[in-house]
Every structure is written in C-alpha cells, then in structure tokens.
Scaffold this active site. Structure first.
Site, PDB file in Angstrom:
ATOM      1  N   HIS A 108      34.072  41.059  34.360  1.00 33.33           N
ATOM      2  CA  HIS A 108      34.138  40.262  35.596  1.00 33.33           C
ATOM      3  C   HIS A 108      34.098  41.173  36.812  1.00 33.33           C
ATOM      4  O   HIS A 108      34.225  42.391  36.702  1.00 33.33           O
ATOM      5  CB  HIS A 108      35.429  39.429  35.621  1.00 33.33           C
ATOM      6  CG  HIS A 108      36.661  40.257  35.743  1.00 33.33           C
ATOM      7  ND1 HIS A 108      37.184  40.976  34.682  1.00 33.33           N
ATOM      8  CD2 HIS A 108      37.468  40.535  36.798  1.00 33.33           C
ATOM      9  CE1 HIS A 108      38.256  41.635  35.075  1.00 33.33           C
ATOM     10  NE2 HIS A 108      38.459  41.397  36.369  1.00 33.33           N
ATOM     11  N   ASP A 160      36.061  41.185  40.726  1.00 38.64           N
ATOM     12  CA  ASP A 160      37.304  40.549  41.159  1.00 38.64           C
ATOM     13  C   ASP A 160      37.115  39.434  42.188  1.00 38.64           C
ATOM     14  O   ASP A 160      36.444  39.610  43.192  1.00 38.64           O
ATOM     15  CB  ASP A 160      38.264  41.610  41.702  1.00 38.64           C
ATOM     16  CG  ASP A 160      38.856  42.437  40.562  1.00 38.64           C
ATOM     17  OD1 ASP A 160      38.971  41.909  39.440  1.00 38.64           O
ATOM     18  OD2 ASP A 160      39.197  43.605  40.799  1.00 38.64           O
ATOM     19  N   HIS A 219      33.959  45.026  35.535  1.00 41.77           N
ATOM     20  CA  HIS A 219      34.913  45.812  34.762  1.00 41.77           C
ATOM     21  C   HIS A 219      35.574  44.933  33.716  1.00 41.77           C
ATOM     22  O   HIS A 219      35.494  43.694  33.776  1.00 41.77           O
ATOM     23  CB  HIS A 219      35.951  46.481  35.672  1.00 41.77           C
ATOM     24  CG  HIS A 219      36.718  45.522  36.523  1.00 41.77           C
ATOM     25  ND1 HIS A 219      36.203  44.999  37.693  1.00 41.77           N
ATOM     26  CD2 HIS A 219      37.951  44.980  36.382  1.00 41.77           C
ATOM     27  CE1 HIS A 219      37.093  44.181  38.225  1.00 41.77           C
ATOM     28  NE2 HIS A 219      38.163  44.139  37.453  1.00 41.77           N
ATOM     29  N   ARG A 232      48.076  46.948  41.758  1.00 46.12           N
ATOM     30  CA  ARG A 232      46.718  46.659  42.245  1.00 46.12           C
ATOM     31  C   ARG A 232      46.713  46.187  43.694  1.00 46.12           C
ATOM     32  O   ARG A 232      47.535  45.353  44.088  1.00 46.12           O
ATOM     33  CB  ARG A 232      46.103  45.562  41.375  1.00 46.12           C
ATOM     34  CG  ARG A 232      44.630  45.356  41.662  1.00 46.12           C
ATOM     35  CD  ARG A 232      44.066  44.294  40.770  1.00 46.12           C
ATOM     36  NE  ARG A 232      44.106  43.015  41.467  1.00 46.12           N
ATOM     37  CZ  ARG A 232      43.319  41.997  41.166  1.00 46.12           C
ATOM     38  NH1 ARG A 232      42.474  42.097  40.179  1.00 46.12           N
ATOM     39  NH2 ARG A 232      43.421  40.866  41.830  1.00 46.12           N
TER      40      ARG A 232
END
Ligand SMILES: [Fe+2]
Length: 289
Positions: A107, A109, A265, A280
């Site tokens: 995917h 983000d 990723h 993150r």
C-alpha cells in the site's frame, strides 16, 4: 534517476541497499536542528532513492516530530489515535497477542485521503530479534515496465480508494479491535475517507510518472467491481515485482523516510512471538495529478 545515483554530497553519505531503490544515509544526527543545507541534501537523496534510512538514531517523539516538520505540515491519521503526549506521532505496537500487523500488505499511506501523505517517517523503538522487515517498491519502475498499450489504457483512469471499507463484512473499528491492540476510532464526519486518484500520477517534484495503486484501490471509476478486479489484480501483482523492490532490516534506532508519491511498502508479519514498537509521523501531501 540513474544520473543522480552517484551524487556527491557535502554533508551526508549515501549507500544504496538495492538496485531498484533505497539508500542508507550516514553522517547525520536527526535529533539536532539540522541546517537547511543538510535538509536539502536529504531531500535530494530521497528524490533519488525514494526511501532513505538512518541508523543508530536516538529520538524522542517530539524530536522525530521536529524533523518531520522540516518537510511540511503533519498529516494526522483519521482512524488511528496518536500518542497521548504527542498526538502527531502514532505508536505502532505489535505484541504476541495481536493476530495481524499494521500495514501488512502492499500500500501507499492514506491513499483514501483527497491529499494523501507525501512522506512517512518510521522510527524503530523496539524490533524483534529477527523478522519485522519492511519491503518497499519503486512505482516509477513499475510504470516504466508497462507496455505502451497498457500505459495508454491506464491514462485517464482513476481508482476509487476506500479507507474504511468493511473487512469481511465487519466494520473497520470492530475488525481492528478483534485483531490488533492498536486503537482505531471512527473518523470525524468531515474527514473524507474515500477518494478518486489517477492510476498513473506525476510526481510534483521530479516530474516522473509512476503507478499509483495499493490495497486502498477497490474499483475503477466508471467500471463495476467485477470489471475492475482483474485490472487491479494485475497492477498490484506487477507493482510488487521483486526487481522493483528493496527490503530493509530494522535495528533499534533506525529511521526510514519514504516518499509515498512513488512507492508502495509492505510490513512483513513474521515475528509471532515477539514485540515490535515503531513511532510514525506522516507529512502532508498534495492532491495527486
Ligand atoms: Fe503504511
């Protein structure tokens, strides 16, 4: 991109980790307030390598956030709850009781947002003794490798990207509650969680075209789900061909910064008995074109 591969920098050193993409940067301590000249070189290395990695960093959530802010405003996740004392930072924690991991599929983000995150910074706080690597894929190469006929067919097509589609008939919040420890909330009513984006996008900084697919693409504009499915399946399989990828093995203190506009990723879920904790931050991006 090949022309820039041997770029000589004044302030940083880069070392490619794979033929397709990805470079480790050394010579930088990210907790410092870095001069603009260093940031400019990291930006050049990011545009050249699509994902850059830093080793042996020591970052509090606020220090990581300060580094992320050098790239722009912060993109808050509409479903996930940030850290109590630093809400812009999302703690991604997987423990042995979690059935699945966060981000365990190919995917890019927050593709369901009208203006998806430009980049993501992931910092390793606690990694398993082995496993928990992350795969990345170069979507410029994926686009370039398509036939002229396929490129022509895709031009002008848009994917419908859904962020909160039910999983096996179960709403996202309930599904997450049953499978992972991370807390998911219903997004605010004014936050858009379905968006249409071109399947081929042009990078606003490099001007290069890349394939723009990922697990958020559920069907194609103007087609039925049945008609869309084989095209999406082909594109998703194609976009993750091994020769387009790199694989990063984390250590505690590693930080990865990737460009969501030209990569996908996939977080590998292969450490069932161990705990992995990551911090993150996502940087706001523009509407794809
Ligand atoms: Fe992700």
């Amino acid at each position: 991109m090949d022309g820039m591969r041997n770029t000589q920098y004044q302030h940083i050193q880069t070392q490619r980790i794979a033929g397709a993409m990805g470079a480790e940067i050394s010579g930088v301590d990210l907790f410092q307030d870095l001069p603009d000249a260093v940031i400019d070189e990291i930006r050049a290395a990011l545009l050249d390598n699509l994902v850059v990695f830093f080793r042996d960093q020591s970052l509090t959530p606020h220090q990581q956030l300060a580094f992320a802010r050098r790239w722009g405003e912060i993109h808050l996740h509409p479903f996930m709850v940030g850290m109590p004392d630093c809400p812009e930072v999302l703690e991604i924690r997987k423990t042995p009781s979690d059935k699945r991991n966060f981000g365990g599929n190919w995917h890019t983000d927050q593709m369901f947002s009208p203006a998806p995150a430009m980049g993501t910074m992931l910092y390793a706080v606690q990694v398993p003794s082995v496993g928990g690597d992350t795969l990345f894929s170069n979507q410029y190469l994926a686009y370039d490798a398509l036939s002229d006929g396929m490129k022509k067919m895709l031009s002008g097509l848009r994917g419908v990207c859904v962020g909160d589609k039910k999983k096996g008939g179960i709403p996202r919040v309930a599904y997450n509650a049953a499978t992972i420890a991370m807390k998911t909330v219903e997004p605010p009513k004014d936050v858009q969680t379905t968006s249409m984006h071109p399947l081929v996008r042009t990078h606003p900084e490099t001007g290069r075209k890349s394939l723009y697919v990922g697990n958020h693409v559920h069907w194609l504009e103007g087609m039925t789900e049945e008609e869309s499915a084989p095209i999406i399946k082909f594109l998703r399989d194609h976009s993750a061909r091994p020769e387009f990828t790199c694989r990063f093995r984390w250590r505690n203190g590693s930080l990865a910064f990737w460009d969501n506009r030209c990569t996908q990723h996939n977080a590998i879920n292969d450490y069932p008995a161990e705990t992995r904790v990551m911090h993150r931050v996502t940087v706001r991006g523009d509407a794809p074109f």
